[in-house]
Design a protein around this motif. Structure first.
Motif, PDB file in Angstrom:
ATOM      1  N   LYS B  83      14.824 -50.880  -5.028  1.00 52.53           N
ATOM      2  CA  LYS B  83      15.686 -52.061  -5.066  1.00 52.53           C
ATOM      3  C   LYS B  83      16.992 -51.810  -4.333  1.00 52.53           C
ATOM      4  N   LYS B  84      17.518 -50.584  -4.468  1.00 52.66           N
ATOM      5  CA  LYS B  84      18.764 -50.244  -3.778  1.00 52.66           C
ATOM      6  C   LYS B  84      18.538 -49.988  -2.282  1.00 52.66           C
ATOM      7  N   CYS B  85      17.321 -49.569  -1.941  1.00 48.65           N
ATOM      8  CA  CYS B  85      17.010 -49.135  -0.572  1.00 48.65           C
ATOM      9  C   CYS B  85      17.004 -50.312   0.404  1.00 48.65           C
ATOM     10  N   VAL B  86      17.552 -50.081   1.608  1.00 47.20           N
ATOM     11  CA  VAL B  86      17.529 -51.130   2.634  1.00 47.20           C
ATOM     12  C   VAL B  86      16.614 -50.740   3.803  1.00 47.20           C
TER      13      VAL B  86
END
Lengths: 386, 135
Positions: B83-86
Motif C-alpha cells: 500500500k505504501k509502495c509506489v
C-alpha cells in the motif's frame, strides 16, 4: 494534405465526446502502423505522465487569523520550519526542509502529504508582537479544512531529462539519486522516458504558460518556465538530438490533491523530497507535434555521470538510452551494472491513462498557452566573489 | 528435496549449543549460513538455508525448538507494504541477490522471497519506508 487542428476544434470534439485520446505509449504502435500523417488526422490528444522525486516544490499556506491576532515571524508545522516572511499568516513550506525534532526522516514533504491526507498538523508560531498584532506566540492544530488556502507551488518540476548516476569510488555514497554502491555496483536514473511530458514536446511547441495539467491528482497549471530552464539542444548522440534542461514551474490546489499522486520521500543520508505526479496533455495540432510524441525509449539518450566526484562538474562515463536502462542492465567500461529507476514508470503510466480518461469524459479541457516559454535559458554557476 | 530459509534466535541459555553441527550430522541437512549475529553469553541470530527432505527438515527444526531456540521462516521477516509502495524501483539494483525486480509488462515490483538473504539494502534504499526487515 497536411492536417492542421486548433485548440478550439479539439475542445469541441472533447465536449461532444468525439475526441480521440491516447497515451504517449499507445501512440507509438499507432504511428508505426499508420504513419505520422494518418495518425495526426486520427488522434487529437496524446497524454504524458511522470511520477518522481521533485525537490524544488512546496506549499503556500494561509492559516487564517487568531484572536488576538499574531504577525507570525517564525512558524513550524510538525516541527518543520516554514518561511514566514510574508505578511501575517502566510507561509511557504518547502518540501526539503527537515524536521527540527525528527531530523532527516521527516520534512516539509511529509507535512504536505499529511495535510493532503487530512491529518492534524501541529502549528507553532512566534512573533515580537506589534500594536496591531499583539500576540507573541501561538500553538494549535490545523487541517486542510481549517485553513484558508493550501496551494502547491513548485518552482522547478518535471525535469526534461536527467543523468544516470553511478559511483566509481570504493565506498558507498548516499545521494539525491539514491544509494550508489561502490565500484559501479548500481546505476540509478529518474525519468519516465517515452512517457515523460517534456520529452514528448521537447521544443515546447504546445507546453507553455497557462497549460492546464494533471498535478498530484488535481487540475493544475504551468505558470512559468521552471528555474534553471535550459531548453536549447544540448548535443547529438547516435544521430539523436538531446534535450535535457527543460523544467516547469507549476501551481495547483493542494486541498484537491490525492496521496495516490503526491507522496513524501526520504533518501537515506541525503534528506527529504516530494514525489509528484504530473501529466501534460499534448494537442496534436499538426504532424510535427505528432513526430515528437511518437518518441520511443530507444531514441532518448541520457548521460552516465560519476557521482563520487564531489564537485559541480562531474565526469561523464558516456551515454545510454532508456530502452537499455529499462531492461535492467547497462554496460559501462565492460562491466554489467544493474539499473534502478527512482521515478515510477507504473505510476507515470497510471497518470497518463487517468488524464486520458478525464479528457474522454469531458472533465478536462485543453488550455492553449497564453505565452510561450522562452527559446533560450541560462545555466550559470555561482561564483565566489571576494 | 525441500529448501527453506530459517531464522534461529538464541538466548543466553542456548547460545552455546552446536546447532548447525547437529543439523548436518544428525539430521543430514544441507546447511548454508546466510547471516550470523552473536554476542557472547547474550544470544544472537542465525539465518540459514536448509535443504533436505520434508521429514528431515521437520525433525531438525523440532530438535532446534526443543533446545529453546526460536525458529522463524524467512518469508515472514521481509515485510513489503504494497500500500505504501509506489513501484518506483529504487530497491531493485541495490538488491544483492536479485529478489526484487520490475515486471517487464506492468512495471510493478515483484518480490522473489526465495532468494532473499535479508541483507537490508532494500530497506535503506526505499524512499517510502515501505520495506521492513525484522532481522
Amino acid at each position: 494534405m497536411t492536417v492542421k487542428k486548433t485548440y478550439k476544434e479539439i475542445n469541441e470534439r472533447i465536449k461532444k465526446g468525439e475526441a480521440v485520446v491516447v497515451s504517449a505509449e499507445e501512440i507509438i504502435p499507432i504511428v508505426e502502423k499508420k504513419g505520422i500523417e494518418k495518425a495526426t488526422e486520427e488522434v487529437d490528444v496524446v497524454t504524458t505522465g511522470t511520477f518522481g522525486p521533485m525537490c524544488s516544490s512546496g506549499a503556500i499556506i494561509n492559516f487564517g487569523h487568531s484572536d488576538p491576532p499574531i504577525r507570525m515571524q517564525k512558524v513550524w508545522l510538525n516541527d518543520v520550519e516554514a518561511y514566514a516572511g510574508l505578511a501575517a499568516v502566510d507561509v511557504y513550506l518547502g518540501a526539503t526542509q527537515l524536521s527540527e525534532s525528527k531530523g532527516m526522516a521527516y520534512g516539509g514533504a511529509h507535512v504536505i502529504e499529511d495535510l493532503i491526507s487530512g491529518k492534524k498538523i501541529k502549528l507553532k508560531a512566534i512573533s515580537q508582537g506589534t500594536d496591531c498584532y499583539p500576540r507573541r506566540e501561538i500553538e494549535t492544530y490545523i487541517t486542510k479544512e481549517s485553513i484558508n488556502q493550501a496551494i502547491l507551488f513548485n518552482p522547478r518540476n518535471s525535469y526534461q531529462n536527467y543523468n544516470v548516476a553511478v559511483n566509481t569510488s570504493h565506498r558507498k555514497i548516499y545521494t539525491y539519486m539514491g544509494i550508489l554502491l561502490p565500484e559501479m555496483g548500481n546505476a540509478n536514473y529518474s525519468t519516465s522516458g517515452q512517457l515523460s511530458p517534456l520529452l514528448n514536446d521537447p521544443k515546447f511547441m504546445t507546453i507553455g504558460i497557462g497549460t492546464r495539467i494533471f498535478l498530484g491528482g488535481a487540475q493544475g497549471y504551468i505558470v512559468w518556465e521552471g528555474t534553471q530552464f535550459y531548453p536549447q539542444l544540448l548535443k547529438t548522440e547516435g544521430g539523436k538530438r538531446i534535450y535535457k534542461g527543460g523544467t516547469l514551474a507549476v501551481i495547483g490546489n493542494l486541498k484537491e490533491m490525492s496521496p495516490d499522486f503526491i507522496r513524501a520521500a526520504f533518501f537515506k543520508g541525503y534528506g527529504v523530497s516530494l514525489l509528484i505526479g504530473i501529466g501534460v496533455p499534448i494537442p496534436i495540432l499538426n504532424s510535427e507535434i505528432m513526430k515528437y510524441v511518437a518518441v520511443k525509449d530507444e531514441d532518448i539518450y541520457t548521460e552516465i555521470v560519476d557521482y563520487s566526484f564531489p564537485r559541480l562538474k562531474k565526469p561523464s562515463l558516456g551515454w545510454v538510452n532508456y530502452k537499455q536502462l529499462r531492461e535492467g542492465m547497462i554496460n559501462i567500461r565492460g562491466k554489467d551494472i544493474p539499473t534502478s529507476p527512482l521515478s515510477s514508470y507504473a505510476k507515470a503510466r497510471e497518470i497518463a491513462l487517468k488524464l486520458k480518461a478525464e479528457i474522454l469524459k469531458g472533465n478536462f479541457l485543453l488550455q492553449e498557452p497564453i505565452q510561450k516559454l522562452p527559446k533560450k535559458g541560462e545555466f550559470k554557476p555561482l561564483l565566489e566573489i571576494r | 528435496m525441500l529448501k527453506k530459509k530459517v531464522i534461529f534466535t538464541f538466548s543466553s541459555e542456548n547460545v552455546e549449543k552446536p546447532v548447525t553441527y547437529q543439523l548436518i550430522k544428525k539430521y543430514d541437512l544441507w546447511v548454508n549460513i546466510l547471516q550470523a549475529k552473536f554476542k557472547p553469553n547474550l544470544g544472537g541470530k542465525l539465518v540459514l538455508e536448509l535443504k533436505g527432505s520434508k521429514p528431515q527438515i521437520k525433525e531438525g527444526l523440532d530438535f532446534v525448538r526443543q533446545l529453546g531456540v526460536k525458529v522463524e521462516f524467512l518469508e515472514q521477516e521481509v515485510i513489503w507494504d504494497e500500500k505504501k509502495c509506489v513501484d518506483c524501483g529504487a530497491c531493485v539494483a541495490i538488491c544483492s541477490t536479485g529478489v526484487i525486480s520490475l515486471d517487464k509488462i506492468t512495471y510493478k515490483l515483484k518480490f522473489d522471497y526465495e532468494k532473499c538473504i535479508v541483507c537490508g539494502n532494500c530497506v535503506e534504499a526505499c524512499p517510502l519506508g515501505a520495506i521492513k526487515v525484522t532481522f
